[in-house]
Design a protein around this motif. Sequence first.
Motif, mmCIF file in Angstrom:
data_model
loop_
_atom_site.group_PDB
_atom_site.id
_atom_site.type_symbol
_atom_site.label_atom_id
_atom_site.label_comp_id
_atom_site.label_asym_id
_atom_site.label_seq_id
_atom_site.Cartn_x
_atom_site.Cartn_y
_atom_site.Cartn_z
ATOM 1 N N ALA A 11 0.570 -4.922 2.163
ATOM 2 C CA ALA A 11 -0.660 -5.374 1.502
ATOM 3 C C ALA A 11 -0.333 -6.126 0.215
ATOM 4 C CB ALA A 11 -1.584 -4.185 1.233
ATOM 5 N N GLY A 12 0.669 -6.996 0.266
ATOM 6 C CA GLY A 12 1.008 -7.840 -0.874
ATOM 7 C C GLY A 12 1.900 -7.180 -1.918
ATOM 8 N N ARG A 13 2.241 -5.907 -1.709
ATOM 9 C CA ARG A 13 3.108 -5.193 -2.669
ATOM 10 C C ARG A 13 4.479 -4.981 -2.077
ATOM 11 N NH1 ARG A 13 1.700 0.399 -4.666
ATOM 12 N NH2 ARG A 13 1.439 0.748 -2.436
ATOM 13 N N ARG A 14 5.504 -5.072 -2.914
ATOM 14 C CA ARG A 14 6.868 -4.790 -2.465
ATOM 15 C C ARG A 14 7.069 -3.277 -2.513
ATOM 16 N NH1 ARG A 14 11.168 -8.406 -1.849
ATOM 17 N NH2 ARG A 14 9.866 -10.160 -2.444
ATOM 18 N N VAL A 15 7.407 -2.690 -1.364
ATOM 19 C CA VAL A 15 7.513 -1.228 -1.335
ATOM 20 C C VAL A 15 8.784 -0.756 -0.625
ATOM 21 C CG1 VAL A 15 4.987 -0.873 -1.268
ATOM 22 C CG2 VAL A 15 6.277 -1.013 0.885
ATOM 23 N N LEU A 27 6.316 6.575 -0.101
ATOM 24 C CA LEU A 27 5.911 5.193 0.118
ATOM 25 C C LEU A 27 5.470 4.623 -1.225
ATOM 26 C CD1 LEU A 27 5.132 2.871 2.109
ATOM 27 C CD2 LEU A 27 2.892 3.951 2.330
ATOM 28 N N GLY A 28 6.100 3.544 -1.665
ATOM 29 C CA GLY A 28 5.675 2.961 -2.938
ATOM 30 C C GLY A 28 6.722 2.033 -3.505
ATOM 31 N N PRO A 29 6.393 1.399 -4.626
ATOM 32 C CA PRO A 29 7.288 0.389 -5.203
ATOM 33 C C PRO A 29 8.626 0.951 -5.677
ATOM 34 C CG PRO A 29 5.298 0.698 -6.558
ATOM 35 C CD PRO A 29 5.115 1.523 -5.334
ATOM 36 N N ASN A 30 8.662 2.231 -6.046
ATOM 37 C CA ASN A 30 9.903 2.771 -6.613
ATOM 38 C C ASN A 30 10.707 3.628 -5.644
ATOM 39 O OD1 ASN A 30 9.242 1.563 -9.104
ATOM 40 N ND2 ASN A 30 7.805 3.256 -9.489
ATOM 41 N N VAL A 31 10.355 3.560 -4.380
ATOM 42 C CA VAL A 31 11.051 4.404 -3.397
ATOM 43 C C VAL A 31 12.363 3.746 -3.001
ATOM 44 C CG1 VAL A 31 10.944 5.404 -1.086
ATOM 45 C CG2 VAL A 31 8.889 5.362 -2.533
ATOM 46 N N ALA A 45 10.290 -8.421 4.760
ATOM 47 C CA ALA A 45 9.422 -8.435 5.947
ATOM 48 C C ALA A 45 8.106 -7.699 5.681
ATOM 49 C CB ALA A 45 10.148 -7.790 7.123
ATOM 50 N N ILE A 46 7.085 -8.099 6.410
ATOM 51 C CA ILE A 46 5.745 -7.522 6.240
ATOM 52 C C ILE A 46 5.632 -6.271 7.102
ATOM 53 C CG2 ILE A 46 3.271 -7.978 6.595
ATOM 54 C CD1 ILE A 46 4.257 -11.054 6.602
ATOM 55 N N VAL A 47 5.181 -5.164 6.503
ATOM 56 C CA VAL A 47 5.048 -3.936 7.281
ATOM 57 C C VAL A 47 3.590 -3.755 7.701
ATOM 58 C CG1 VAL A 47 4.996 -2.497 5.177
ATOM 59 C CG2 VAL A 47 5.514 -1.445 7.359
ATOM 60 N N VAL A 48 3.395 -3.515 8.984
ATOM 61 C CA VAL A 48 2.053 -3.293 9.548
ATOM 62 C C VAL A 48 2.130 -2.143 10.551
ATOM 63 C CG1 VAL A 48 1.258 -5.707 9.330
ATOM 64 C CG2 VAL A 48 2.427 -4.965 11.433
#
Length: 428
Positions: A11-15, A27-31, A45-48
């Motif tokens: 959803a537009g965030r690097r995670v 799950l999150g930006p700092n993982v 890559a985009i995760v869906v």
Amino acid sequence: MSLAISDALLAGRRVGLRAKEGVIVELGPNVTPRPEDATLDAAGAIVVPGLINGHTHAAMTLFRGYGDDLPLMQWLEEKIWPVERRLEPEDVYWGTRLACLEMVRTGTVRFWDMYWHPEAAARAVHDAGLRATVAAPLIDVDGRTKAMRAAALSSLDELAGAGERIEAGLAPHAIYTVSEDSLRWIAELAAERGLPVQIHLSETEQEVDDCLAAHRLRPAHYLDRAGLLSPHTVLSHGVWLDESELELIAARGAVLVTNPVANLKLAVGRIFPYPAARAAGIQVGLGTDGPGSNNSLDMFADMKLFALLQKHAARDSAAVDAAETWEIATGRRAPQLGAPRSLELGQPADFLLLRAGAPELSFGELPAALVYAASGAVVQSTVVAGRVLMRDGHVDGAEEVLARALERARHLGLAAPIGFPQNNPALA
Ligand SMILES: [Zn+2]
């Protein structure tokens, strides 16, 4: 067993994402990965979420190209049924493995299967790493009621230990191939054991006419009389349902799975009445139907065609939008099909990584790109239950699956390989 994905776009965030025992635990930006994790670098890559194929007959990959372009009954009577009588469990195993290979490559993580030798199909699903609800087709209009019931019970016994990713079910083939008495027996057995039931319903106008002539009821009302419309029922097709049947299906909480490509290929003569089904409040899913009558298992194709057909039939380009179509294809509009709720903590680690550099995914809104522009070729990696089934386009064991499935098809007298054998490593 734990898995860490780094540098994915959600959803537009690097995670980053971590999964343990098949479930998303971080799950999150700092993982970031821990030393014990297996890793998969998403590289932007985009995760869906993965796609859910609500109706297929997976092992019919072996029948691809066998009797294309024939009328439905001629195709079944002259081509399919004579060969199906000779099918062995190993045919179903390798045909299903071939189907699973295609599904993994095109982003399907769970499917609903109705086919012979379901224990062999279940073994294939298990070995391929996917999830499925598996059931034997039940048919007794030929008078073989006792044998059919015995086969249904023994298939449940055989599927009992199939593994946690596999759910056993019952699959009366259709109202015109199962007696009313047996439909009732199946309903009782399903209720008693809490099993899902899948059935083809209202696929052709002939089926409706015959049902009215025999029972003075339309198919959904007839099925309800037999006790088979419940929240555990998954109905495939529903092309010829009328308003009263849609209301009844909604009231009973059953799921309706539309199969737009197969309906067009077999020329059923009408388009599934999705806007009316939605207005009635029915749970709707999407399926390919068998690869003998589609012939692809790439849900991206069915997704696009579903949206286009609905727009066309309604003469309204807003009849169904891309976001809604994506929700249907990922099982979000039919929780009974068994998709994870969403990509969040505590949910099953089932998801796809889509190629960051795919031209089809370069601009605009993601749902529109997925539904109108993309094909299954945009899927770069597929993860089910925290296990990487395809990594950067590579699926372990793919060549063996191709070779063995071809061997089984040849053994059945079906397959002429496409292309020169020397160009196909599976044939070497
Ligand atoms: Zn079918």
